[in-house]
Scaffold this active site. Structure first.
Site, mmCIF file in Angstrom:
data_model
loop_
_atom_site.group_PDB
_atom_site.id
_atom_site.type_symbol
_atom_site.label_atom_id
_atom_site.label_comp_id
_atom_site.label_asym_id
_atom_site.label_seq_id
_atom_site.Cartn_x
_atom_site.Cartn_y
_atom_site.Cartn_z
ATOM 1 N N ASP A 170 0.954 -0.632 0.000
ATOM 2 C CA ASP A 170 -0.074 -0.604 0.028
ATOM 3 C C ASP A 170 0.898 1.068 0.074
ATOM 4 O O ASP A 170 1.717 1.138 0.578
ATOM 5 C CB ASP A 170 -1.007 0.198 1.321
ATOM 6 C CG ASP A 170 -2.096 -0.911 1.359
ATOM 7 O OD1 ASP A 170 -2.243 -1.434 0.186
ATOM 8 O OD2 ASP A 170 -2.104 -1.213 2.570
ATOM 9 N N ASP A 216 -9.412 -6.077 1.689
ATOM 10 C CA ASP A 216 -8.047 -6.567 1.375
ATOM 11 C C ASP A 216 -8.156 -8.256 1.872
ATOM 12 O O ASP A 216 -6.681 -8.287 1.195
ATOM 13 C CB ASP A 216 -7.258 -5.655 2.382
ATOM 14 C CG ASP A 216 -6.767 -4.219 1.827
ATOM 15 O OD1 ASP A 216 -6.888 -4.546 0.550
ATOM 16 O OD2 ASP A 216 -6.215 -3.427 2.299
HETATM 17 P P1 ATP Z 1 -3.769 3.141 -0.208
HETATM 18 O O1 ATP Z 1 -4.523 1.683 -1.208
HETATM 19 O O2 ATP Z 1 -2.108 3.321 -0.648
HETATM 20 O O3 ATP Z 1 -3.413 3.052 1.693
HETATM 21 P P2 ATP Z 1 -5.362 5.321 -0.699
HETATM 22 O O4 ATP Z 1 -5.730 5.717 1.113
HETATM 23 O O5 ATP Z 1 -5.176 7.026 -1.341
HETATM 24 O O6 ATP Z 1 -4.529 4.224 -0.546
HETATM 25 P P3 ATP Z 1 -8.411 3.938 -0.467
HETATM 26 O O7 ATP Z 1 -8.304 4.289 0.873
HETATM 27 O O8 ATP Z 1 -8.649 3.045 -1.297
HETATM 28 O O9 ATP Z 1 -6.408 4.403 -0.740
HETATM 29 O O10 ATP Z 1 -9.055 5.752 -0.710
HETATM 30 C C1 ATP Z 1 -9.356 6.123 -2.352
HETATM 31 C C2 ATP Z 1 -9.349 7.447 -2.774
HETATM 32 O O11 ATP Z 1 -10.424 7.336 -2.337
HETATM 33 C C3 ATP Z 1 -8.406 8.054 -1.938
HETATM 34 O O12 ATP Z 1 -6.810 8.414 -3.399
HETATM 35 C C4 ATP Z 1 -9.148 9.285 -2.267
HETATM 36 O O13 ATP Z 1 -9.143 10.219 -2.895
HETATM 37 C C5 ATP Z 1 -9.981 8.842 -1.383
HETATM 38 N N1 ATP Z 1 -9.813 8.798 -0.019
HETATM 39 C C6 ATP Z 1 -9.244 8.416 1.443
HETATM 40 N N2 ATP Z 1 -9.907 8.639 2.293
HETATM 41 C C7 ATP Z 1 -11.148 9.171 2.132
HETATM 42 C C8 ATP Z 1 -11.728 9.158 3.062
HETATM 43 N N3 ATP Z 1 -11.876 9.488 4.373
HETATM 44 N N4 ATP Z 1 -12.900 9.975 2.971
HETATM 45 C C9 ATP Z 1 -13.656 10.261 1.334
HETATM 46 N N5 ATP Z 1 -12.606 10.362 0.482
HETATM 47 C C10 ATP Z 1 -11.065 9.367 0.743
#
Ligand code: ATP
Length: 893
Positions: A315, A619
């Protein structure tokens, strides 16, 4: 239910009552598996074919009146039992300590407040709050449920999640149909709820099954199984050989008793009985070392598999980066504003204090559609909850917005999930001005939901999606994480309906935040690369942000656009093209959890051994599919931890690299033990076999072989398990898990060392007698020679690739201690009268000693020369994708 358990559904138990119940019902934990008492465990050691052989031999020897020899044999049985018992206890307690490291937590209501406590401290009557990602900590009756889905496969075998509600059900409802009950050990996959604990620990349904099965977690891995099988085959072959030897001896007219003990000694000497124990101990030591480096192994085979890992899928947020977000820039359809300050401190400002309605609503959406909070620890501001959301609270504070609860009262929520990629909330406007929907999320996702955008004067106009996308791309390319925000005024009676959302929201802007790469990430990525491991970033974030961070930590070379694949690009690829495509890429952006699973499979289809990280409920399938599922200890859900083989207690990528290094070290130590034990055992059997076949006097007596066998296995061989890991273990390719146990090189090494030991002791035995030594003296010299060569060979086995001089002769104090003990033992067997009469030995002259030591030195030189030659040829041979020196083969020096 609430009344029966004398609890309060809104306030929970009082602390005093909870303590009383804890005393009465005990901890909420299952009895430790395999908690057999020490006596039972001691007797378990006797259930070993080798012990049977020895016992029969002892009884037969006694029946023939050889009470001293019988005593020695029984002594060996006792010693063997004690050693096995101590080893097992040590390995068990190491694993036990690990079990305690990943303690499950539970959210409970006590005294009307919400507390997070160790699941072990739950008592019947506790009101427990659960949400997606939690493992159910006890058997509980549901009292509130919102879309609560639970995976009960652990209990019922049914893999589809079941919906939980709170109606009363008739008394005799079977476990699988109890819709109003949550059962311990099951997993919450969606929704949230509250429930009252009705049974804890062994009284739960899971506990009952557990007690029924008496489930004992076995210290078994593919390698231990392979070795156990190998030991069994070897045992049978050696026993057959021993019977044959007995037959030959008797046919030649030798005494039956003498031949019998000789055959037993041959068998005991040649069988590498220490092997399974050494494997367990080495792996347990490896597990302990990993735990010290913050990687907790949940399933033992992971130690082995880590050494073979060829791809790590990591990640980004929180693993490769710090997960410390600071909004640095806010973009609105009418302008862009920089934000000063860093971290979660409110010091800083939105530069120029602009008057823009779009900016105000952008910040309001970020801060209102938000579940995080800011708090102080040691006088420093910290984020409570999701750092992305905390950063949005901070920027709102910097703009002096009065928010969060004060202006807007939240009435409904669509929570954020990685699949959904956005979050939306519904709020009451102050002064009864109707309601407003606030939303934030991934830019592409939110733009689909928006039909208009807000101008700086607050008016709405048709949306210019291209402009927003270009701005987001630009910001992402500098490594910033970009989220879009939106709002929609609705009527006072309107609800929050996901389906009616697309095309209706008003885009208010973008917030771009910086999340610095972790300090050691670049080093760890480089170390993995040198170790022949491909590191890939698999993230839900924007391709631009992911690529930029990947470059910063050296995961991508400069200008390597082609190495980034997005979820959309993957979705457009036919299934059969996945393996080739994923093998070319290093960054996978905007990937859904479902695609993560397919990525693991695609890598595996290319023959890779995959370690994959994950934290969310979704996951879990990818973690299970991966050869090593890696869950995040700090931010991960219980579901992810449950599915994982390894848990990182600090969520840091560098910890995976450390674990791989320790995994390689543990495997190396195993290899070293195998390489040491097989030739020495073989020689111990051969020296007797050869004498009987040739028909000469035994150069080493059966009881002396028993002495050598028992003492050297423990004092010398086992010490290799404590060998510190070698420098350079991360500079070679991963180990091929398919390598056979007996490589050609190992067979050659067995032959060489056996010939040296058997030939040397024989020659010494004959020569000593020829120069006037008595039979016991000649045998004592042969025994001491045998042990001295085993000691010398032990030092040469301490490194797989390097000479003993380069790793430091005294580098492993366990080996030094073991050798000292062995040396004391040799002096005792040579000089103490009681040992002399037990083992038929005698003090030997200085002249014989010098011969013993000189000859051992010569043998060691031959072994060292062989190692050097092998290394020379290994280096000359073209290096394959995985080198032979990493297999279970002899060390090449
Ligand atoms: P990783 O997968 O490396 O942890 P990530 O945090 O970007 O990265 P996700 O948690 O799947 O992955 O988030 C996907 C996308 O959703 C992010 O890139 C962001 O644009 C959006 N996002 C993340 N957190 C929030 C939140 N709390 N509320 C709304 N949108 C969010």
């Amino acid at each position: 239910m609430v009344r029966c358990l004398r609890t309060d559904a809104c306030r929970g138990l009082t602390t005093a009552e909870a303590d009383r119940r804890r005393d009465r019902f005990g901890p909420n934990a299952l009895p430790r598996p395999g908690t057999a008492g020490p006596v039972v465990r001691l007797f378990r050691q006797v259930r070993d074919p080798l012990v049977y052989v020895l016992l029969v031999a002892g009884v037969v020897t006694l029946a023939f009146g050889e009470s001293v020899d019988a005593g020695v044999i029984f002594g060996v049985v006792v010693l063997n039992t004690i050693i096995g018992f101590v080893e097992e206890s040590k390995a068990e307690s190491a694993l036990d300590a690990l079990r305690k490291m990943v303690r499950a937590k539970a959210r409970t209501l006590r005294e009307g407040r919400e507390w997070t406590i160790a699941a072990e401290d739950l008592v019947p009557g506790d009101v427990v709050l659960v949400e997606a990602g939690d493992q159910v900590p006890a058997d509980m009756r549901v009292i509130r449920a919102a879309d609560l889905h639970v995976d009960e496969s652990a209990l019922t075998g049914e893999s589809a999640p079941v919906i939980k509600e709170h109606p009363a059900l008739p008394e005799p409802t079977v476990v699988a149909d109890r819709r109003n009950m949550l059962h311990s050990g099951t997993l919450v996959t969606a929704g949230s709820g509250a429930a009252v604990a009705v049974a804890t620990g062994a009284a739960t349904e899971l506990g009952k099954i557990y007690l029924l099965l008496g489930a004992a977690e076995k210290l078994a891995t593919p390698l231990t199984r392979k070795l156990a099988w190998f030991s069994k085959v070897l045992t049978v072959a050696i026993l057959a050989l021993a019977v044959m030897t007995f037959g030959i001896g008797v046919a030649r007219g030798q005494g039956a008793v003498e031949m019998f003990t000789a055959a037993v000694a041959l068998a005991v000497g040649a069988i590498p009985e220490g092997l399974p124990a050494a494997v367990t101990i080495t792996l347990a030591i490896g597990v302990g070392r990993m735990a010290r480096r913050r990687a907790v192994i949940r399933r033992l085979p992971a130690v082995e598999t880590l050494g073979s890992t060829t791809v790590i899928g990591s990640d980004k947020t929180g693993t490769l980066t710090e997960n410390q977000m600071t909004v640095q820039c806010v973009w609105t359809p009418d302008g862009r504003f920089d934000v000063t300050g860093s971290g979660y401190s409110p010091d800083g400002e939105v530069v120029g204090r602009p008057r823009s309605e779009a900016l105000r609503w952008c910040l309001l959406a970020g801060a209102g559609c938000n579940d995080a909070a800011l708090a102080q620890r040691d006088g420093r501001p910290i984020a409570v909850g999701d750092p992305t959301e905390a950063a949005m609270l901070v920027v709102a504070h910097k703009a002096d917005l009065e928010l969060h609860g004060a202006e807007l009262t939240r009435v409904a929520t669509i929570p954020f999930t990685s699949d959904r990629q956005y979050m939306a909330t519904l709020h009451e406007m102050p002064d009864g001005d109707g309601r407003v929907v606030l939303a934030k999320g991934a830019v592409e996702r939110l733009l689909v939901l928006c039909g208009s955008e807000m101008a700086s004067d607050g008016t709405h106009r048709p949306i210019d999606r291209r402009a927003a996308l270009v701005a987001a791309d630009e910001l992402a390319r500098t490594g910033l994480r970009v989220l879009a925000t939106a709002m929609k005024p609705v009527a006072a009676q309107d609800g929050l309906v996901e389906k009616s959302m697309p095309g209706t929201l008003v885009l208010t802007g973008l917030q771009a935040m910086f999340d610095p790469p972790r300090g050691h990430a670049a080093d760890a990525v480089r170390a993995c690369r040198e170790a022949g491991i491909k590191v890939t970033m698999i993230t839900g974030d924007h391709a631009g942000t992911a690529t930029s961070i990947a470059r910063r930590i050296g995961l991508l070379g400069a200008g390597a656009h082609a190495e980034t694949l997005t979820g959309a690009e993957l979705a457009a690829l036919p299934e059969r093209e996945w393996p080739a495509a994923v093998d070319r890429a290093s960054v996978f952006a905007r990937v859904s959890p479902e695609q993560k699973l397919r990525l693991v499979k695609a890598f595996q289809a290319r023959g890779h051994v995959v370690a994959m990280t994950g934290d969310g409920v979704n996951d879990a399938p990818a973690l299970r599919q991966a050869d090593i599922g890696v869950a995040m200890g700090l931010s991960g859900t219980e579901v992810a931890k449950e599915a994982a083989d390894m848990v990182l207690t600090d969520d840091d990528f560098a910890t995976i690299e450390a674990a791989v290094e320790e995994g390689r070290g543990a495997f190396d130590n195993l290899t070293k033990f195998i390489v040491w034990t097989l030739p020495t055992n073989m020689a111990e059997g051969l020296v007797i076999l050869a004498a009987i076949v040739v028909g000469s006097a035994l150069p080493i007596l059966p009881t002396q072989i028993l002495w050598i066998n028992m003492t050297t296995a423990v004092a010398l061989g086992l010490m290799l398990a404590f060998e510190p890991k070698e420098a350079g273990s991360m500079q070679r390719p991963p180990r091929d898990p398919g390598t056979p146990l007996l490589t050609g090189a190992l067979v050659q090494r067995i032959l060489l060392v056996s010939v040296l030991l058997v030939g040397g002791s024989w020659w010494l035995f004959e020569w000593a007698q020829a120069t006037g030594a008595t039979l016991p003296e000649a045998r004592t010299a042969a025994v001491n020679f045998f042990v001295a060569v085993e000691v010398a060979y032990l030092f040469s086995c301490r490194s797989l690739n390097r000479s003993i001089w380069s790793i430091g002769v005294l580098g492993n104090r366990w080996v030094v201690g073991g050798v000292t003990v062995q040396a004391a033992g040799q002096l005792a067997i040579t000089y103490l009268p009681v040992f002399n009469s037990l083992f038929h030995t005698a003090p030997i002259s200085m002249h014989l000693w010098s011969l013993v030591l000189g000859l051992s030195l010569l043998a060691w030189l031959v072994i060292a020369a062989d190692k050097r030659l092998r290394r020379h040829f290994d280096q000359a041979a073209p290096a394959g994708p995985r080198s032979s020196t990493t297999s279970v083969g002899p060390p090449a020096e």
